[in-house]
Motif scaffolding. Structure first.
Motif, mmCIF file in Angstrom:
data_model
loop_
_atom_site.group_PDB
_atom_site.id
_atom_site.type_symbol
_atom_site.label_atom_id
_atom_site.label_comp_id
_atom_site.label_asym_id
_atom_site.label_seq_id
_atom_site.Cartn_x
_atom_site.Cartn_y
_atom_site.Cartn_z
ATOM 1 N N ARG A 123 -8.008 -5.892 4.332
ATOM 2 C CA ARG A 123 -8.598 -3.874 4.528
ATOM 3 C C ARG A 123 -9.474 -3.159 3.046
ATOM 4 N NH1 ARG A 123 -2.671 -0.685 4.503
ATOM 5 N NH2 ARG A 123 -4.199 0.797 4.339
ATOM 6 N N GLY A 124 -9.066 -4.218 2.217
ATOM 7 C CA GLY A 124 -9.754 -3.722 0.748
ATOM 8 C C GLY A 124 -11.746 -4.277 1.187
ATOM 9 N N ALA A 125 -11.601 -5.269 1.191
ATOM 10 C CA ALA A 125 -13.499 -6.148 1.308
ATOM 11 C C ALA A 125 -13.758 -5.179 2.998
ATOM 12 C CB ALA A 125 -13.395 -7.148 1.842
ATOM 13 N N SER A 126 -13.460 -4.713 3.856
ATOM 14 C CA SER A 126 -14.142 -4.477 4.286
ATOM 15 C C SER A 126 -14.078 -2.733 4.675
ATOM 16 C CB SER A 126 -12.840 -5.033 5.790
ATOM 17 O OG SER A 126 -11.611 -4.217 6.513
ATOM 18 N N GLY A 127 -12.914 -2.155 3.836
ATOM 19 C CA GLY A 127 -13.131 -1.205 4.028
ATOM 20 C C GLY A 127 -12.742 -0.091 5.120
ATOM 21 N N ASP A 128 -11.158 -0.954 4.886
ATOM 22 C CA ASP A 128 -10.382 -0.943 6.594
ATOM 23 C C ASP A 128 -10.511 -1.241 8.247
ATOM 24 O OD1 ASP A 128 -7.238 -0.785 5.424
ATOM 25 O OD2 ASP A 128 -7.024 1.561 5.486
ATOM 26 N N ARG A 129 -11.732 -1.729 7.982
ATOM 27 C CA ARG A 129 -12.092 -1.938 9.523
ATOM 28 C C ARG A 129 -11.267 -3.461 9.524
ATOM 29 N NH1 ARG A 129 -17.956 -3.340 8.215
ATOM 30 N NH2 ARG A 129 -17.622 -3.034 5.818
ATOM 31 N N PRO A 141 -7.320 0.780 0.883
ATOM 32 C CA PRO A 141 -8.439 0.474 -0.474
ATOM 33 C C PRO A 141 -9.398 1.556 -1.164
ATOM 34 C CG PRO A 141 -8.571 -0.177 1.872
ATOM 35 C CD PRO A 141 -7.254 0.816 2.037
ATOM 36 N N GLY A 173 -19.514 7.968 14.037
ATOM 37 C CA GLY A 173 -19.824 6.663 15.144
ATOM 38 C C GLY A 173 -20.216 5.066 14.955
ATOM 39 N N PRO A 212 -16.410 -0.299 1.062
ATOM 40 C CA PRO A 212 -15.224 -0.829 0.304
ATOM 41 C C PRO A 212 -16.361 -1.292 -1.419
ATOM 42 C CG PRO A 212 -16.606 -1.964 2.153
ATOM 43 C CD PRO A 212 -17.210 -1.309 2.350
ATOM 44 N N ARG A 222 -11.158 11.645 7.635
ATOM 45 C CA ARG A 222 -10.876 9.741 7.557
ATOM 46 C C ARG A 222 -9.263 9.917 7.412
ATOM 47 N NH1 ARG A 222 -9.088 6.277 7.741
ATOM 48 N NH2 ARG A 222 -9.854 3.807 7.228
ATOM 49 N N ALA A 249 -4.322 -7.683 2.009
ATOM 50 C CA ALA A 249 -4.905 -6.525 1.257
ATOM 51 C C ALA A 249 -5.926 -7.231 1.173
ATOM 52 C CB ALA A 249 -3.653 -6.782 0.333
ATOM 53 N N ARG A 271 -6.024 1.566 -5.844
ATOM 54 C CA ARG A 271 -5.621 1.686 -4.803
ATOM 55 C C ARG A 271 -5.953 3.215 -4.427
ATOM 56 N NH1 ARG A 271 -5.142 -2.709 -3.021
ATOM 57 N NH2 ARG A 271 -3.703 -3.868 -2.759
ATOM 58 N N PRO A 301 -19.200 -1.208 13.358
ATOM 59 C CA PRO A 301 -19.604 0.356 14.543
ATOM 60 C C PRO A 301 -20.414 -0.574 15.178
ATOM 61 C CG PRO A 301 -19.980 1.367 12.064
ATOM 62 C CD PRO A 301 -19.117 -0.412 12.674
ATOM 63 N N HIS A 344 0.333 -1.358 -0.171
ATOM 64 C CA HIS A 344 -0.348 0.300 -0.192
ATOM 65 C C HIS A 344 0.582 1.028 -0.216
ATOM 66 C CE1 HIS A 344 -3.555 -3.132 0.584
ATOM 67 N NE2 HIS A 344 -4.479 -1.805 0.804
ATOM 68 N N ARG A 364 -4.783 0.080 11.721
ATOM 69 C CA ARG A 364 -5.779 0.488 11.581
ATOM 70 C C ARG A 364 -5.545 1.997 12.343
ATOM 71 N NH1 ARG A 364 -8.781 4.350 11.068
ATOM 72 N NH2 ARG A 364 -11.012 4.281 11.462
ATOM 73 N N GLY A 381 -24.447 -4.701 11.987
ATOM 74 C CA GLY A 381 -23.880 -4.025 11.297
ATOM 75 C C GLY A 381 -23.041 -6.042 10.585
ATOM 76 N N ASP A 382 -22.265 -4.990 9.247
ATOM 77 C CA ASP A 382 -21.914 -6.681 8.190
ATOM 78 C C ASP A 382 -20.539 -7.266 8.529
ATOM 79 O OD1 ASP A 382 -20.777 -4.512 7.279
ATOM 80 O OD2 ASP A 382 -21.375 -4.498 5.393
ATOM 81 N N ASP A 420 -22.962 -2.029 3.412
ATOM 82 C CA ASP A 420 -24.475 -1.498 4.288
ATOM 83 C C ASP A 420 -24.566 -0.442 3.920
ATOM 84 O OD1 ASP A 420 -22.778 -1.754 6.358
ATOM 85 O OD2 ASP A 420 -23.653 -2.308 7.642
ATOM 86 N N GLY A 474 -18.392 3.414 11.374
ATOM 87 C CA GLY A 474 -16.861 2.904 12.139
ATOM 88 C C GLY A 474 -15.848 3.929 11.454
ATOM 89 N N VAL A 529 -2.017 -0.969 15.176
ATOM 90 C CA VAL A 529 -1.661 -0.269 14.208
ATOM 91 C C VAL A 529 -1.813 -0.387 12.713
ATOM 92 C CG1 VAL A 529 0.946 0.927 13.101
ATOM 93 C CG2 VAL A 529 1.105 0.179 15.725
#
Lengths: 476, 476
Positions: free
Chosen positions: B249-255, A223, A250, A296, A164, B246, A135, B296, A113, B164, B300-301, A301, A253, B162
């Motif tokens: 990170r992508g699939a979760s939107g950096d969660r 991402p 909140g 993402p 963000r 990678a 990316r 959050p 990244h 996130r 959620g998903d 959702d 997330g 770190v």
């Protein structure tokens, strides 16, 4: 300095020998674009010449040559500074060192990244190179088609995604810097963690070229969000914006990528003066927020989160009306209102701009206190307090009273801006949130910084640039 | 220095007058906890006395007094440094300045997402104060019940979040610092944006107390995640970990908040030596990842995202087996394997630890290259390469060959660690990812930093601490 050094001819011929004829610009007409100050507040600027190195080694050679001949250097990127940070004020003494030819993307590493770029890369080019490998490079601002990444880092640029992703500073993992003595510091590390001594990169980021010249950087990538939802929301008042922002962070997330506060006056000016804009809501309201959540993937959702957030805020009286964009075109139309604020402003008359920040929680109190102060000080003035409220960054702009003479209004600047900056300072805020100090705010700085802090800054400047040749007269 | 200064009696009586009797510790027995080095590698440490100021003004007074009497100062937080950064090596010359009594939480501002704390606050106390207002302070590491936030900032601590949220450095908006001359720099700004000159805070963060003493900080808070999902995954190989990271990170939107790499050897040692641990998967595998996604809210998903991520990775052969925790207890059991690594290690014999980092994409190549080098250099040595792979941070630990004499193994340290650090450096990595330099790695530093970078560091040290009294012999 010119008089004290060796004859100018020697310097120029050595410079040409270093950079080739194409790398040195001396004709007044050819220098003109480099001497144009972006906001048009300063004219008749002069430089000795413009140097256009195409490698870090050439930058280093130019800096060494300047050190030898005691020629002051003004580093310049895309020349879009809003505080006149990249243009010379030395009456013709200074060399402009343009990074424009250092515009290679040196490496892209999607699995790390990161992207490694030279200082002269246009911001949009960096964004596009990131998108090509799926990316996101999140730094985004009005001048992105023109400004260069080296300038963005030297001024620690902000923009619309800071909420963000943080400022330009937060995007940097490593730097390459040509120091005032012409040595090259190779700090181009692509590491997420490195605790081996003092963090030197943060010293050069935001220093506006006064401590050295950033020639390349390793930047963070993220991402790519594929599920972006945009809402235009009418608010009960500015305090409701802050409460809604906290709820949005909140509930999503921290997928909240933008949260812009816009007063009715701004919407009015845009609708009146910018062709093709329409009022997103049926009736006018005093305060709005433009909100964007970015998730993402399109099946996620994020849209549902935004809807449910606004529904609850409506039930609780924070939000009085709202529209959610149902297509990319609708989202673009909402953003167009925000992005054409300067256009609407300019059409409405002369304006005095203040780029200030307070703690996010203090934004409503700041607007409530500063607005009547200004309106009392100059009856008829139109206050436009808008901007990146998610970062506590208010563009507190003042538009001239209708019918007032433009120059007479400009003459009020010192008095009005002192009022604004005093109020900001009383609320522990910043007199320059994202634009920097440059030449424009240099003289104001000592009034708003503590003696200890100024002294620390001067100590660092003296330690790193004892001859004072790096972007003289900027910041300090 | 002691001999050159005024009689010790003068200094001590002035110190007692400044801090009161309770604020000064001189008896050997009472000083003992402050002289204990956390990893037990250094013993017989001596100090002149321990000062325990309870306010920034008192810290400033002590520093002024030390400057006057030329007494070197070792600032100390929770004294949990892994590189002996907070203990004295001056043979009894130095004053230990403990921040332990400066442990007030000065302010919490949920709407600004900030907390203002004094340096002596224990990390866990900061986390708890944030949680009380429904916010997260994300810095989290093994010593969090003991370490102090001032030490965390002075060493730019890392830890498990770190990936996130970034390192300790990234959590800081403002600092209060007592400078080497005893002046106080009040940089306690709670602003997201402030481009008014050089960024001084980053100079003191990670400087290990060699440039000044951090006395308070404004820290960022985040929304509290309420939907945390944990998986323990068997991987095809380390390269699959990087690809899966990678994707996560992508699939979760950096969660993705944690991504820890764990080899089978580590799991074996933990299962054998740590009571109450069980193998999360049916059959053994060579490499595992402990993955955590944090969303959050419980509706959620995030859980669905994790499941679908692992399903696809299984289909593509990256993942060979996996379990997702179905309860907080199950998640805790998975984390227990990671958290008891040191315990398992210690039971297996003497170990030599390396806290290194390379670009995330280079982790597999680093492990593949360094492991056989070490195994060849000392046959029978057991290599445990585990850690925060999401940050490229590998704890490359070497456990003694079974049956080898402990001291004989320790004697191999210089040779083995040179091999590891040379390999890291060849891959543009860091010889100290998160623990710092301190006393332990000071002599190694010049071999791995460029002359230009060391010179810049020395220039800064000389400019800010010309008398060289701040934590002497650490870092530089």
């Amino acid at each position: 300095m010119n008089e004290a050094g060796p004859p100018a001819g020697d310097f120029l011929s050595e410079l040409r020998a270093t950079l080739g004829d194409k790398g040195v610009v001396v004709e007044a007409g050819d220098m003109e674009p480099f001497l144009r100050e972006w906001r048009g507040r300063f004219t008749d600027l002069k430089a000795r010449c413009v140097a256009l190195p195409h490698s870090s080694a050439q930058v280093a050679a130019v800096v060494k040559l300047c050190a030898k001949h005691r020629v002051p250097i003004v580093p310049q990127g895309g020349n879009t500074s809003l505080v006149a940070s990249g243009v010379p004020f030395g009456g013709g003494d200074e060399l402009i060192l343009s990074l424009a030819r250092m515009n290679r993307i040196r490496a892209v590493d999607p699995l790390n990244h990161t992207i490694t770029v030279e200082a002269g890369c246009v911001l949009q080019t960096v964004q596009e190179a990131a998108a090509k490998v799926d990316r996101l490079f999140p730094l985004s601002l009005g001048a992105e088609g023109t400004c260069q990444i080296g300038g963005n880092l030297s001024t620690n640029a902000g923009g619309v995604n800071v909420l963000r992703y943080g400022n330009a500073r937060e995007q940097v993992l490593g730097l390459e810097v040509v120091l005032p003595d012409g040595r090259v510091w190779d700090g181009l590390r692509a590491l997420r963690k490195d605790n081996t001594g003092y963090d030197l990169k943060h010293l050069f980021i935001g220093a506006e070229g006064t401590l050295g010249i950033i020639t390349a950087a390793v930047l963070k990538l993220y991402p790519l969000p594929r599920d972006v939802h945009t809402a235009f929301v009418a608010l009960r008042d500015p305090a409701a914006a802050i409460e809604l922002l906290a709820r949005a962070r909140g509930a999503s997330g921290d997928r909240c990528t933008s949260f812009e506060l816009i007063p009715r006056l701004t919407v009015d000016l845009v609708l009146r003066h910018v062709p093709g804009t329409t009022d997103p809501l049926d009736a006018p309201h005093d305060w709005y927020a433009l909100i964007e959540l970015s998730g993402p993937d399109a099946d996620g959702d994020t849209g549902a989160v935004l809807e449910s957030l606004l529904e609850r805020a409506f039930e609780d009286g924070l939000v009085v009306d709202a529209t959610i964009a149902q297509s990319a075109a609708q989202a673009a139309a909402l953003w167009r209102i925000r992005e054409t604020v300067s256009e609407g402003e300019a059409a409405a008359g002369a304006s005095l701009k203040h780029d200030v920040a307070v703690p996010v929680s203090q934004v409503p109190a700041f607007i409530a206190a500063a607005t009547p102060e200004i309106e009392t000080a100059l009856p008829g003035v139109r206050v436009m307090a808008f901007g990146h409220v998610g970062d506590g960054n208010v563009h507190f702009n003042l538009i001239q009273p209708e019918g007032m003479d433009r120059q007479a209004f400009y003459a009020e600047w010192p008095r009005l801006s002192t009022l604004v900056h005093d109020r900001v300072t009383a609320m522990s805020g910043s007199i320059s949130a994202e634009h920097g100090i440059g030449h424009l705010k240099r003289d104001a700085l000592p009034h708003y910084k503590s003696a200890v802090e100024l002294d620390l800054m001067r100590t660092l400047k003296a330690a790193l640039d004892p001859a004072g040749l790096m972007n003289p007269g900027k910041v300090l």
